[in-house]
Design an enzyme around this catalytic site. Structure first.
Site, PDB file in Angstrom:
ATOM      1  N   CYS A  55       0.843  -1.206   0.000  1.00 22.29           N
ATOM      2  CA  CYS A  55       0.000   0.000   0.000  1.00 22.29           C
ATOM      3  C   CYS A  55       0.873   1.248   0.000  1.00 22.29           C
ATOM      4  CB  CYS A  55      -0.929  -0.031   1.211  1.00 22.29           C
ATOM      5  SG  CYS A  55      -2.171   1.275   1.232  1.00 22.29           S
TER       6      CYS A  55
ATOM      7  N   CYS B 131       7.687   4.088   5.770  1.00 19.91           N
ATOM      8  CA  CYS B 131       6.937   3.848   4.543  1.00 19.91           C
ATOM      9  C   CYS B 131       7.865   3.562   3.386  1.00 19.91           C
ATOM     10  CB  CYS B 131       6.046   5.045   4.211  1.00 19.91           C
ATOM     11  SG  CYS B 131       6.957   6.567   3.895  1.00 19.91           S
TER      12      CYS B 131
END
Length: 259
Positions: free
Chosen positions: A136, A246
């Site tokens: 994601c 991330c």
């Protein structure tokens, strides 16, 4: 704030393509050492002078990013700044963009993935942040960041060395192998206390969620408030997954790793 036109090939201020030659790497190392004791203003001014319209910044509107934006408005207001709008950001984050624009006149461009959140979740039979948060992040942040960096030779980040183990190694100036351009971190050697001291003193707009137990704010499905006893300011990110980054600032250079 005006936005320079982005080209497909990264160029320096004089139109030359930047490559990580020994000469460039030596220049960056010398600049990083020289700027180690410089102020954020001096570091940003150096970056703007050295890279001109090739300089950009990606911001998630964290306290560090907001402080840098306040400095940019004075030192290099023409710098192209963008946000990775994943579609999962808190409303308070989106509202902060407008407050920054109102106070400093800086228009932060919102770069979005090709697929909207409903389209993306439909394509993956549900929210991918539940089953595969790494993917994601890669699809909705890293891929979009590559788009934002296209045509640039240097980008600024708001990371601090005292935020995490990965970030503890951050140089003031260095070559970013993952994105193939120069990375400048004006607040790398600043502390959390120093950043917040300036925000309060200079009345820099910031996300009100920071006053509600959220020291680090990302996408709403993967962000929670920290609890009593948690000293890691990123403890509320991807809680319970072992994931801490991330991928934008991880030290692992393998494509897609660390996100």
């Amino acid at each position: 704030m005006s936005h320079a036109t982005m080209n497909s090939t990264p160029t320096s201020q004089n139109g030359m393509t930047l490559e990580p030659t020994p000469e460039l790497l030596e220049e960056l190392a010398e600049a990083s050492a020289r700027l180690e004791t410089a102020t954020p203003e001096e570091i940003i001014a150096w970056g703007a002078e050295r890279f001109g319209s090739g300089l950009t910044m990606a911001t998630a509107f964290g306290p560090e990013g907001c402080l840098i934006l306040s400095i940019l408005s004075r030192v290099a207001p023409e710098t192209y700044v963008f946000n990775l709008d994943t579609g999962y950001q808190f409303q308070a984050t989106l509202d902060l963009r407008d407050r920054i624009a109102e106070k400093y006149g800086l228009e932060v461009e919102m770069l979005r993935p090709e697929l909207s959140v409903p389209e993306y979740e439909a394509a993956h039979d549900g929210p991918l942040y539940v089953s595969n948060p790494n993917q994601c992040c890669f699809d909705r942040k890293i891929k979009v960041l590559h788009r934002g960096l296209a045509g640039r030779t240097a980008w600024m980040s708001g990371i601090r060395r005292d935020q995490s183990a990965d970030r503890a190694q951050a140089a003031i100036v260095g070559w970013d192998k993952k994105f193939n351009l120069v990375k400048i971190s004006p607040l790398a050697n600043s502390t959390k206390q120093e950043v917040w001291g300036r925000i309060v003193k200079e009345e820099v707009p910031y996300n009100p969620m920071h006053d509600q137990g959220y020291p680090s704010i990302g996408c709403w499905p993967c962000t929670r408030a920290v609890i009593d006893g948690e000293t890691d300011e990123r403890a509320g990110r991807w809680s319970g997954t072992g994931k801490t980054e991330c991928g934008l600032h991880s030290i692992d250079q393998q494509e897609g790793s660390g996100i």
